[in-house]
Design an enzyme around this catalytic site. Structure first.
Site, PDB file in Angstrom:
ATOM      1  N   PRO A   2       1.529  -1.534  -0.245  1.00  7.59           N
ATOM      2  CG  PRO A   2      -0.671  -1.492   1.916  1.00  7.59           C
ATOM      3  CD  PRO A   2       0.958  -1.784   1.353  1.00  7.59           C
ATOM      4  CD  GLU A   3       4.028   2.711  -2.449  1.00 10.50           C
ATOM      5  OE1 GLU A   3       4.603   3.174  -1.134  1.00 10.50           O
ATOM      6  OE2 GLU A   3       4.723   1.288  -2.302  1.00 10.50           O
TER       7      GLU A   3
END
Length: 271
Positions: A2-3
């Protein structure tokens, strides 16, 4: 992993619903990357504030301190009044009078840390080396050009490092470099001021687009509503090795940089 778009989308999906809630209990599962840093009982009765984000970290005020959360490589948060009984990969439940916030992380690289504030350890230690937020007015082409000066590392690696700007993860760095016309192998210190202007604009544009689309779901990312992201369906180069460039028709290439795949058009993107 997850960014920034996925983490911000997650924050938006539960922040308003949990703000003002009172903690009634805390459940810990298997140990995560770092210990919680307080006893679960000490959080009971405390009021939850408004969740914020810094880079890929979420900060959830709880009483006179707060919880710093990180989703690691494969983590996700869910929030609801009636969640299923915790499973083997559910490692943290913050149970409140409005529902339960649950961290699920199959690989256990995520973290939940208690800190008295963002300005003292452990929160300050984790956040101290982060670069500018991409939507900060200070993130300009001039700033980027200054920050890249003298760096011999490839521009793709410089964007991923996170000490100049946060949030340009692998997918988004590939897409921003394509939009700016910069070859990912270009030495960071050789990117000119005008190209830095285009690249800074491209980073903001790509991340804003990703936010609008709920981030990217390549494997198991979901927001706190259980919804997947769809940015990956709109990527111009990422995951399109051998396919025609949408701008010029040249075959998109894939190389490996720092153990991460980089996708680019050898015609549209120049060193």
């Amino acid at each position: 992993m997850p960014e920034l778009p996925e983490v911000e989308t997650t924050r938006r999906s539960f922040a308003q619903r949990i703000a003002g809630a009172t903690v009634t209990d805390v459940r810990l599962g298997k140990p995560l990357r770092w210990p919680l840093g307080c006893t679960p009982a000490s959080l009971r009765g405390r009021r939850v504030g408004q969740a914020t984000r810094r880079g890929k970290y979420l900060w959830l005020p709880v009483g006179e301190g707060g919880l710093l959360l990180h989703l690691g490589m494969s983590g996700s948060l869910a929030f609801g009044e009636q969640l299923a009984p915790p499973g083997a990969h559910d490692h943290f439940d913050l149970i409140t009078d409005r529902g339960t916030l649950r961290l699920t992380d199959p690989r256990r690289f995520g973290a939940v840390l208690w800190s008295r504030s963002l300005d003292v350890p452990p929160a300050a230690t984790r956040l101290g080396g982060l670069g500018l937020e991409p939507f900060d007015p200070a993130f300009t082409g001039e700033y980027l050009h200054r920050a890249l000066r003298g760096r011999r590392v490839a521009i793709k690696q410089a964007l991923l490092a996170g000490d100049i700007v946060v949030g340009a993860g692998n997918i988004y760095a590939c897409e921003a470099l394509f939009r700016a016309g910069v070859d990912p192998r270009t030495a960071a210190g050789r990117v000119s001021r005008p190209r830095c202007e285009r690249l800074a604009e491209a980073v903001r544009h790509i991340l804003a687009q990703a936010l609008d689309l709920g981030g990217s779901t390549l494997r198991d990312y979901r927001d706190a509503h259980g919804m997947a992201g769809s940015f990956q369906q709109h990527a111009a180069v990422y995951g399109r090795e051998g396919q025609s460039c949408l701008a010029c028709g040249t075959a998109v290439r894939r190389i490996v940089q720092g153990q991460r795949s980089s996708f680019f058009c050898p015609h549209c993107q120049r060193r």
